[in-house]
Motif scaffolding. Structure first.
Motif, short mmCIF file in Angstrom:
data_model
loop_
_atom_site.label_atom_id
_atom_site.label_comp_id
_atom_site.label_asym_id
_atom_site.label_seq_id
_atom_site.Cartn_x
_atom_site.Cartn_y
_atom_site.Cartn_z
N ILE A 166 -12.37 3.37 3.84
CA ILE A 166 -12.24 3.27 2.75
C ILE A 166 -12.86 1.81 2.26
O ILE A 166 -13.74 1.43 1.59
CB ILE A 166 -10.90 3.55 2.42
N VAL A 167 -12.16 0.55 2.76
CA VAL A 167 -12.41 -0.55 2.38
C VAL A 167 -14.17 -0.69 2.46
O VAL A 167 -14.08 -1.49 1.89
CB VAL A 167 -11.58 -1.88 3.66
N PRO A 168 -14.72 -0.88 3.73
CA PRO A 168 -16.26 -0.83 4.44
C PRO A 168 -16.95 -0.71 3.32
O PRO A 168 -17.93 -0.70 2.25
CB PRO A 168 -16.53 -0.71 5.45
N SER A 169 -16.63 0.53 2.58
CA SER A 169 -17.30 1.69 1.39
C SER A 169 -17.00 0.87 0.30
O SER A 169 -17.94 1.14 -0.24
CB SER A 169 -17.38 3.11 1.47
N ALA A 170 -15.65 0.07 0.20
CA ALA A 170 -15.75 -0.07 -1.44
C ALA A 170 -15.91 -1.36 -1.30
O ALA A 170 -16.34 -1.74 -2.65
CB ALA A 170 -14.14 -0.01 -1.65
N LEU A 171 -15.83 -2.00 0.12
CA LEU A 171 -16.77 -3.28 -0.09
C LEU A 171 -17.96 -2.94 -0.39
O LEU A 171 -18.96 -4.41 -1.76
CB LEU A 171 -16.77 -4.30 0.70
N VAL A 172 -18.64 -2.26 -0.40
CA VAL A 172 -20.54 -1.85 -0.57
C VAL A 172 -20.95 -1.64 -1.85
O VAL A 172 -21.45 -2.35 -2.14
CB VAL A 172 -20.89 -1.16 0.82
N ALA A 173 -19.90 -1.01 -2.49
CA ALA A 173 -20.37 -0.51 -3.16
C ALA A 173 -20.14 -1.35 -4.83
O ALA A 173 -20.53 -2.05 -5.55
CB ALA A 173 -19.32 0.90 -4.02
N ALA A 174 -19.24 -2.29 -4.11
CA ALA A 174 -18.07 -3.82 -5.06
C ALA A 174 -19.76 -4.43 -4.70
O ALA A 174 -19.72 -5.42 -6.05
CB ALA A 174 -17.16 -4.13 -4.41
N GLU A 175 -20.10 -5.07 -3.66
CA GLU A 175 -21.25 -5.84 -3.78
C GLU A 175 -22.38 -5.35 -4.64
O GLU A 175 -23.45 -6.32 -5.54
CB GLU A 175 -21.44 -6.05 -2.56
N VAL A 176 -23.17 -4.42 -4.40
CA VAL A 176 -24.27 -3.81 -5.28
C VAL A 176 -24.14 -3.13 -6.78
O VAL A 176 -24.71 -3.36 -7.22
CB VAL A 176 -24.72 -2.50 -4.20
N GLN A 177 -22.44 -2.76 -7.06
CA GLN A 177 -22.32 -2.52 -8.24
C GLN A 177 -21.76 -4.09 -8.81
O GLN A 177 -22.01 -4.10 -10.15
CB GLN A 177 -21.64 -2.01 -8.90
N GLY A 178 -21.54 -5.25 -8.48
CA GLY A 178 -21.81 -6.30 -8.96
C GLY A 178 -20.15 -6.11 -9.30
O GLY A 178 -19.55 -6.77 -10.94
N ALA A 179 -19.34 -5.25 -9.36
CA ALA A 179 -17.71 -4.76 -9.54
C ALA A 179 -16.97 -5.81 -9.20
O ALA A 179 -16.79 -7.06 -9.13
CB ALA A 179 -17.46 -3.88 -8.44
N SER A 180 -15.69 -6.19 -10.78
CA SER A 180 -15.23 -7.48 -10.55
C SER A 180 -13.86 -7.12 -9.58
O SER A 180 -13.65 -5.36 -8.85
CB SER A 180 -13.86 -6.81 -11.83
N GLY A 181 -12.93 -7.78 -9.61
CA GLY A 181 -11.87 -7.09 -8.53
C GLY A 181 -10.88 -6.22 -9.16
O GLY A 181 -10.41 -5.49 -8.15
N LYS A 182 -10.86 -5.67 -10.74
CA LYS A 182 -9.67 -5.20 -10.87
C LYS A 182 -10.71 -3.86 -10.61
O LYS A 182 -9.31 -2.64 -10.23
CB LYS A 182 -10.05 -4.77 -12.10
N GLU A 183 -11.68 -4.35 -10.60
CA GLU A 183 -12.81 -2.15 -10.14
C GLU A 183 -12.61 -1.84 -9.08
O GLU A 183 -12.41 -1.03 -8.71
CB GLU A 183 -14.40 -2.72 -11.01
N PHE A 184 -12.17 -3.57 -7.93
CA PHE A 184 -12.41 -2.91 -6.19
C PHE A 184 -10.90 -2.42 -6.55
O PHE A 184 -10.82 -1.24 -5.67
CB PHE A 184 -12.54 -4.28 -6.08
N ILE A 185 -10.57 -2.88 -6.76
CA ILE A 185 -8.13 -2.59 -7.02
C ILE A 185 -8.66 -1.21 -7.18
O ILE A 185 -8.07 -0.72 -6.42
CB ILE A 185 -7.95 -3.73 -7.32
N THR A 186 -8.89 -0.31 -8.22
CA THR A 186 -8.84 0.61 -8.62
C THR A 186 -9.14 1.51 -7.85
O THR A 186 -9.05 2.56 -7.73
CB THR A 186 -9.18 0.48 -9.84
N GLY A 187 -10.64 1.34 -7.51
CA GLY A 187 -11.14 2.23 -6.39
C GLY A 187 -10.54 2.10 -5.25
O GLY A 187 -10.76 3.81 -4.91
N LEU A 188 -10.20 1.67 -4.96
CA LEU A 188 -9.61 1.62 -3.67
C LEU A 188 -8.05 2.34 -3.77
O LEU A 188 -8.22 2.92 -3.00
CB LEU A 188 -8.95 -0.08 -3.06
N ALA A 189 -7.43 2.69 -4.80
CA ALA A 189 -6.15 2.64 -4.84
C ALA A 189 -6.41 4.16 -4.78
O ALA A 189 -6.31 5.07 -3.86
CB ALA A 189 -5.39 2.25 -5.79
#
Length: 528
Positions: A166-189
């Motif tokens: 989960i974490v590596p996929s979420a980090l990839v999505a956050a990088e290419v999406q330019g996602a915020s920390g809140k968006e990352f946390i929400t997706g991870l949860a």
């Protein structure tokens, strides 16, 4: 290729031909448009099946749709403080493990493979520690493999390690999406909750059919996390889950590909769903769906379970979403040993401390444990029996003895001879492991019998390795001497995780892992 260019009712072969995936397979993910260009505001309905038709396809929402509807509507503000705290903690644990694993053969092999096959792509994602750009699926694979190699990851119900997919996929999505920390946390949860609910009661049964539950369920959490971070619609998330059914895998006999492959395939499912490829409305619980294939039936019948039950409820899987968080059961495998053994060290050590029991005082030790912890990885295919046979280094009996002798366990191997090892090897021969259907997972009942005829007992709770971010940061700092980055840089990573909800871009975590001499490291790996 933009989603708008795909015509309704797109066929599989037409889609593959147009997308470029047919020629290059998974490695051709780079041929698809970058996530950042695919996640625009005001997304339309996926072209595979019209929105209205899909909702009318079943009178009762399918399991995939119930998950998708919840994930789509989930906001950061909906997350309880404990869930936010756990999301930060599992992120720190996974990133730390990747740092350690980047220096080990398995992690380096994965990175080298991706560099040889994919380095230099446009619109890709970053491989942690060395900074290379490869395809999104390639980055998820390499980062996952480094996390696995590092040995410091999380555990859910003994046989799955959600963060490594989960974490590596979420980090990839956050990088290419330019996602915020809140968006990352929400997706991870969201990813953790969906995966763990799907897996919870079915892990032993799936393992008994020869599948490895970690990657089989991990792909769903990885894909859901990425889909949420990319602002997918409800239909797109439903399709993502259905496509994961086609791509899930992991075999006990082979054991060659695990969460790394799950993370890579998750990104393929996400990209396919974004392009409009349908996934199947009832792909999870349908007559020929995921649970029929991997658990043997779609009615909740179990071959094995942690507590001896042979029946669970399919309705239970998605019940009380957002109200009851199974994610909070996730614990930290802080020691690089089998997860079911970690409590034997700390609980036994604590018992000795509380009663001032020394190694010289101990006659014998008994540990009553959950029965599945004695037959790894499955009673159907046990490769390790903890309750019978000769005690061996690395067994449960070894770690129970270690807790008595050393009253703790190192997070990093010292590489120097341990004068107390002889005591551990001697005492482990006097440790008895007793399996029980009534004991919770990771909750041994330890009894130490002393030479003066007395006995002392401590019952574990199973939550000894579930803690808040502050405790995770305190304990994980022990690995600093073994990291490929400076202690100061690691403290930045800890601080970034702690304040993740304040980060404008969550991918700062990736950049903080990159070594100062990343260019030299890249050259070394590419030429190895």
């Amino acid at each position: 290729m933009l989603a708008e260019e795909i015509k309704p009712q797109l066929g599989r072969r037409t889609f593959l031909r147009k997308s470029g995936l047919a020629a290059g397979g998974v490695a051709s993910l780079a041929a698809l448009a970058p996530f950042s260009s695919l996640a625009q505001d005001g997304q339309g309905t996926p072209r595979g099946i019209p929105q209205d038709n899909r909702q009318a396809a079943t009178a009762t929402p399918s399991l995939s749709r119930r998950f998708a509807r919840w994930v789509f509507g989930l906001r950061y503000e909906d997350l309880p403080p404990a869930v936010v705290d756990r999301a930060k903690g599992v992120t720190l644990q996974a990133v730390t493990s990747a740092l350690l694993g980047s220096q080990l053969p398995a992690g380096q092999e994965a990175v080298r493979l991706m560099l040889e096959e994919e380095a230099g792509v446009r619109g890709g994602a970053t491989v942690m520690v060395n900074g290379a750009k490869v395809t999104k699926g390639g980055a998820a694979f390499a980062n996952s493999e480094m996390m696995l190699a590092g040995g410091k990851y999380d555990t859910f119900r003994m046989l799955t390690h959600p963060g490594t997919s989960i974490v590596p996929s979420a980090l990839v999505a956050a990088e290419v999406q330019g996602a915020s920390g809140k968006e990352f946390i929400t997706g991870l949860a969201a990813g953790y909750e969906v995966m763990e609910r799907m897996a919870a009661d079915f892990i032993p049964t799936v393992m008994a059919r020869g599948f490895h539950a970690g990657p089989v369920f991990g792909i769903f959490g990885a894909a859901v996390a990425a889909a949420k971070i990319m602002h997918f619609t409800e239909n797109q998330i439903t399709d993502t889950i259905g496509l994961c059914v086609n791509l899930a895998g992991g075999n006990l006999e082979s054991a060659a590909l695990r969460e790394g492959a799950a993370a890579r395939n998750a990104m393929l499912a996400v990209l396919l769903a974004k392009q409009g490829h349908p996934g199947g409305e009832t792909a999870l619980e349908g007559k020929a769906g995921f649970y029929h294939a991997y658990a043997g039936n779609n009615r909740g019948r179990l071959t094995y379970s942690f507590v001896g039950d042979t029946q669970t409820s399919m309705a239970k899987i998605a019940a009380s979403l957002g109200k009851e968080w199974i994610f909070l059961e996730t614990l930290y495998r802080i020691y690089s040993i089998s997860g079911y053994n970690i409590a034997h060290i700390d609980v036994t050590a604590k018992l000795c401390e509380e009663h001032n029991i020394r190694y010289e005082d101990v006659d014998r030790v008994e540990a009553v444990v959950n029965w599945l912890e004695t037959q790894y990885p499955s009673p159907a295919f046990p490769t390790r029996r903890e309750d019978i046979g000769e005690a061996q280094p690395g067994s449960t009996r070894y770690y129970s003895a270690y807790g008595v002798v050393k009253r703790g366990f190192p997070l990093l191997a010292s590489g120097t001879p341990d004068s107390d090892l002889v005591k551990v090897l001697q005492l482990m021969q006097r440790v008895t492991i007793i399996p029980s259907h009534n004991m919770p997972l990771f909750a041994p009942r330890i009894t130490i019998f002393t030479k003066d005829g007395k006995s002392y007992t401590k019952q574990a709770t199973g939550r000894e390795f579930i803690w808040d971010f502050s405790e995770e940061a305190r304990r994980i700092r022990e690995v600093i001497p073994g990291l490929p980055i400076s202690g100061a840089r690691f403290e930045e990573i800890i601080a970034t995780c702690l304040g993740l909800e304040q980060q404008e871009q969550a991918d700062r975590l990736i950049q903080l892992t990159v070594k100062e001499n990343a260019s030299a490291a890249l050259g070394h790996l590419a030429g190895a």
